[in-house]
Scaffold this active site. Structure first.
Site, PDB file in Angstrom:
ATOM      1  CE  LYS A 218      -2.956  28.082  -4.544  1.00 36.11           C
ATOM      2  NZ  LYS A 218      -3.881  28.865  -5.724  1.00 36.11           N
TER       3      LYS A 218
ATOM      4  CE  LYS B 265       0.261  35.082  -4.081  1.00 38.39           C
ATOM      5  NZ  LYS B 265       0.032  34.299  -5.127  1.00 38.39           N
TER       6      LYS B 265
ATOM      7  CD  GLU C  60      -0.946  37.987  -6.764  1.00 37.07           C
ATOM      8  OE1 GLU C  60      -0.861  36.801  -6.488  1.00 37.07           O
ATOM      9  OE2 GLU C  60      -1.830  38.814  -6.224  1.00 37.07           O
TER      10      GLU C  60
ATOM     11  NE  ARG D 169      -3.012   0.670  -0.722  1.00 34.69           N
ATOM     12  CZ  ARG D 169      -3.460   0.819  -2.115  1.00 34.69           C
ATOM     13  NH1 ARG D 169      -3.083   1.867  -2.584  1.00 34.69           N
ATOM     14  NH2 ARG D 169      -4.148  -0.166  -2.620  1.00 34.69           N
TER      15      ARG D 169
ATOM     16  CG  ASP E   8      -3.453  36.801  -9.613  1.00 35.00           C
ATOM     17  OD1 ASP E   8      -3.531  35.522  -9.809  1.00 35.00           O
ATOM     18  OD2 ASP E   8      -4.416  37.241  -8.695  1.00 35.00           O
TER      19      ASP E   8
END
Length: 284
Positions: free
Chosen positions: A137, A169, A199, A102, A220
């Protein structure tokens, strides 16, 4: 040529996964049903099409439980596979194979899924100058492997963490007091080898970046037409990266705008696992 995974990282990840699975009492099912001297041969095979990634983790999982297991790898990372293709064959102590099964499948299926999705995106931008890249992410604890899988699928890596590049950001800009203030602060604080990306949401913000200077700009949630205008204004002075609203239906148009990079969070946070199976035959 895809640089191989660090074997120390592979070993640590595999050991932690096996410890999680074995718990306090070990594999009580296998211990109760399989004689200690039983032998087996098993084949890991694809149950659908995709791209291979993570074979080293599967091999390490089997050999962590029995270094004497014979493992033959039939397809290396980055190879395209179809239903029924054999990825590897493992032979030896049956208990070790069954107990590691597994963990080996979990790692390989997850990474193959990321590589396979990345390959679909990469195929959509062929003929443009755009490259598909990943984001942060990722699954906690698995980032290095998931980003490796992106490379196996023909993509490129963005930064690995908060410490290897500056990415300013929208929230940084808001707190810092604007685009110019954020860029000036970054340039005054980091070394000459640290890249700075910022950004922007509008062409007005982009003009401020062009005035202040940066290594890269993240455009963005802009439409392809606005992206094309942004690329025109940038005129090769910095890397142009598009992000936001990217999916398999939109990525070709985004690439057609002339951007250099397209970052896609879905590569790692939404890729389905590739269905792999371990077919085993037990015999003395």
């Amino acid at each position: 040529m895809i640089p191989p995974l660090n074997p120390l990282l592979v070993r640590r990840a595999v050991e932690e996964a096996l410890l999680e699975d074995l718990g306090r009492a070990g594999d009580v099912t296998t211990s109760a049903t399989i004689p200690g001297d039983a032998r087996a041969t098993a084949v890991m095979a694809a149950r659908g099409p995709g791209v291979i990634a993570g074979v080293d983790l599967a091999v390490a999982a089997f050999r962590a439980l029995d270094p004497e297991l014979s493992v033959t790898v039939h397809l290396n990372d980055g190879a395209a596979i179809t239903r029924g293709d054999h990825v590897l064959t493992v032979a030896g102590n049956a208990r070790a194979i069954l107990t590691a099964e597994r963990v080996a499948l979990n790692f390989t299926g997850r990474l193959c899924g990321i590589a396979s999705l990345t390959a679909l995106y990469a195929a959509k931008v062929v003929g443009t100058q755009a490259h598909i890249c990943c984001t942060r992410k990722t699954t906690p604890g698995l980032r290095v492997f998931e980003k490796y899988a992106v490379r196996c699928g023909g993509g490129m890596n963005h930064r690995f963490g908060l410490d290897d590049a500056v990415l300013i950001k929208d929230n940084h800009i808001a707190v810092a007091g604007g685009v110019a203030a954020a860029l000036r602060g970054a340039k005054a604080s980091v070394g000459h080898l640290v890249k700075i990306e910022i950004e922007v949401d509008t062409l007005d913000q982009l003009d401020q970046v062009l005035q202040e200077g940066a290594d890269a700009v993240l455009l963005d949630n802009m439409t392809p037409d606005v992206l094309a205008e942004a690329v025109r204004r940038i005129d090769g002075r910095m890397v142009a990266e598009a992000s936001g609203g990217v999916n398999l239906d939109t990525v070709a148009a985004i690439a057609g705008s002339g951007v250099d990079m397209i970052s896609v969070g879905a590569l790692t946070h939404s890729a389905p696992c590739l269905d792999l199976g371990l077919d085993i035959a037990i015999g003395k």
